[in-house]
Design a protein around this motif. Sequence first.
Motif, mmCIF file in Angstrom:
data_model
loop_
_atom_site.group_PDB
_atom_site.id
_atom_site.type_symbol
_atom_site.label_atom_id
_atom_site.label_comp_id
_atom_site.label_asym_id
_atom_site.label_seq_id
_atom_site.Cartn_x
_atom_site.Cartn_y
_atom_site.Cartn_z
ATOM 1 N N UNK B 31 40.065 45.442 -5.395
ATOM 2 C CA UNK B 31 40.627 44.370 -4.570
ATOM 3 C C UNK B 31 40.712 44.843 -3.133
ATOM 4 N N UNK B 32 40.072 44.096 -2.279
ATOM 5 C CA UNK B 32 40.105 44.458 -0.859
ATOM 6 C C UNK B 32 39.640 43.268 -0.050
ATOM 7 N N UNK B 33 39.700 43.421 1.249
ATOM 8 C CA UNK B 33 39.307 42.354 2.159
ATOM 9 C C UNK B 33 38.382 42.926 3.223
ATOM 10 N N UNK B 34 37.518 42.076 3.691
ATOM 11 C CA UNK B 34 36.558 42.472 4.717
ATOM 12 C C UNK B 34 36.680 41.518 5.895
ATOM 13 N N UNK B 35 36.507 42.057 7.070
ATOM 14 C CA UNK B 35 36.681 41.275 8.281
ATOM 15 C C UNK B 35 35.585 41.619 9.292
ATOM 16 N N UNK B 36 35.306 40.659 10.122
ATOM 17 C CA UNK B 36 34.543 40.919 11.336
ATOM 18 C C UNK B 36 35.449 40.566 12.517
ATOM 19 N N UNK B 37 35.579 41.548 13.418
ATOM 20 C CA UNK B 37 36.337 41.348 14.640
ATOM 21 C C UNK B 37 35.393 41.396 15.826
ATOM 22 N N UNK B 38 35.722 40.599 16.811
ATOM 23 C CA UNK B 38 34.965 40.565 18.064
ATOM 24 C C UNK B 38 35.833 41.177 19.149
ATOM 25 N N UNK B 39 35.227 42.036 19.958
ATOM 26 C CA UNK B 39 35.945 42.626 21.077
ATOM 27 C C UNK B 39 35.168 42.322 22.352
ATOM 28 N N UNK B 40 35.574 41.275 23.066
ATOM 29 C CA UNK B 40 34.909 40.951 24.334
ATOM 30 C C UNK B 40 35.298 41.958 25.408
ATOM 31 N N UNK B 41 34.748 41.837 26.594
ATOM 32 C CA UNK B 41 35.085 42.781 27.672
ATOM 33 C C UNK B 41 36.576 42.866 27.971
ATOM 34 N N UNK B 42 37.315 41.819 27.648
ATOM 35 C CA UNK B 42 38.767 41.874 27.854
ATOM 36 C C UNK B 42 39.433 42.904 26.945
ATOM 37 N N UNK B 43 38.698 43.403 25.947
ATOM 38 C CA UNK B 43 39.129 44.477 25.040
ATOM 39 C C UNK B 43 40.016 44.027 23.895
ATOM 40 N N UNK B 64 29.499 31.080 12.372
ATOM 41 C CA UNK B 64 29.562 32.429 11.823
ATOM 42 C C UNK B 64 29.610 32.358 10.296
ATOM 43 N N UNK B 65 28.803 33.162 9.667
ATOM 44 C CA UNK B 65 28.833 33.243 8.213
ATOM 45 C C UNK B 65 28.562 34.680 7.799
ATOM 46 N N UNK B 66 28.939 34.983 6.566
ATOM 47 C CA UNK B 66 28.720 36.335 6.062
ATOM 48 C C UNK B 66 27.843 36.296 4.832
ATOM 49 N N UNK B 77 27.124 39.933 8.991
ATOM 50 C CA UNK B 77 27.573 38.770 9.760
ATOM 51 C C UNK B 77 26.369 38.078 10.367
ATOM 52 N N UNK B 78 26.266 36.792 10.135
ATOM 53 C CA UNK B 78 25.200 36.000 10.743
ATOM 54 C C UNK B 78 25.811 35.076 11.785
ATOM 55 N N UNK B 79 25.245 35.121 12.973
ATOM 56 C CA UNK B 79 25.671 34.238 14.049
ATOM 57 C C UNK B 79 24.513 33.289 14.327
ATOM 58 N N UNK B 80 24.749 32.026 14.103
ATOM 59 C CA UNK B 80 23.726 31.004 14.335
ATOM 60 C C UNK B 80 23.937 30.372 15.701
ATOM 61 N N UNK B 81 22.827 29.861 16.260
ATOM 62 C CA UNK B 81 22.917 29.164 17.552
ATOM 63 C C UNK B 81 23.725 30.009 18.551
ATOM 64 N N UNK B 82 23.288 31.221 18.755
ATOM 65 C CA UNK B 82 24.035 32.173 19.588
ATOM 66 C C UNK B 82 24.300 31.613 20.979
ATOM 67 N N UNK B 83 25.486 31.890 21.454
ATOM 68 C CA UNK B 83 25.901 31.439 22.773
ATOM 69 C C UNK B 83 26.216 32.649 23.653
ATOM 70 N N UNK B 84 26.159 32.426 24.955
ATOM 71 C CA UNK B 84 26.411 33.539 25.878
ATOM 72 C C UNK B 84 27.787 34.156 25.639
ATOM 73 N N UNK B 85 28.733 33.326 25.249
ATOM 74 C CA UNK B 85 30.087 33.811 24.994
ATOM 75 C C UNK B 85 30.213 34.660 23.742
ATOM 76 N N UNK B 86 29.151 34.736 22.963
ATOM 77 C CA UNK B 86 29.190 35.589 21.769
ATOM 78 C C UNK B 86 28.952 37.055 22.122
#
Lengths: 115, 114
Positions: B31-43, B64-66, B77-86
Amino acid sequence: EPEVTQTPSHQVTQMGQEVILRCVPISNHLYFYWYRQILGQKVEFLVSFYNNEISEKSEIFDDQFSVERPDGSNFTLKIRSTKLEDSAMYFCASIIGKGMNTEAFFGQGTRLTVV
Amino acid sequence: AQTVTQSQPEMSVQEAETVTLSCTYDTSESDYYLFWYKQPPSRQMILVIRQEAYKQQNATENRFSVNFQKAAKSFSLKISDSQLGDAAMYFCAYRTYNNNDMRFGAGTRLTVKP
């Protein structure tokens, strides 16, 4: 929206000095963490804290480090006798409890520079 | 000890295209959990998506899908229709249910080209 806040945002200290990094977790959260990220490198786990005691710590978290929740709201990381290699971003995080919907909320980090 | 491995230090994608970030992990827990975190330039670390290990269905959150493969201990992690903010550092993270210990991978720096 509730958030984790960290102060200061940037701390410069001389090698050998003690620093205290402060965090205010979200008020109803029960689990607290400190992580560090040396510039450009991975996020490293330091310590987790629950029920007023350390529940787990990494090999990085040696006797130089200590944590405290002195007043029920603040969660502090103390680094005694800082070294140059302690320069990093330090992130505090909190979680409400166990289970899936217990997302970890991170503070904005404190950049520690040891000179 | 649990370890999380991200084998791609850097990735780039053209705006509006799809990109997949890889993550593997090692654990003896069931039993466990998995995550994707995003760290933009703001940190600041921002949660992107999460997955319970006991669920076979892959999590999806808008673009976003996994792809969670429990037997292979893989969590991409799959990112569809990528945007500059990604554009950001993306960290894969693992957390056990019992002790709430969360461990991160080394991160993948994603660049989005206009």
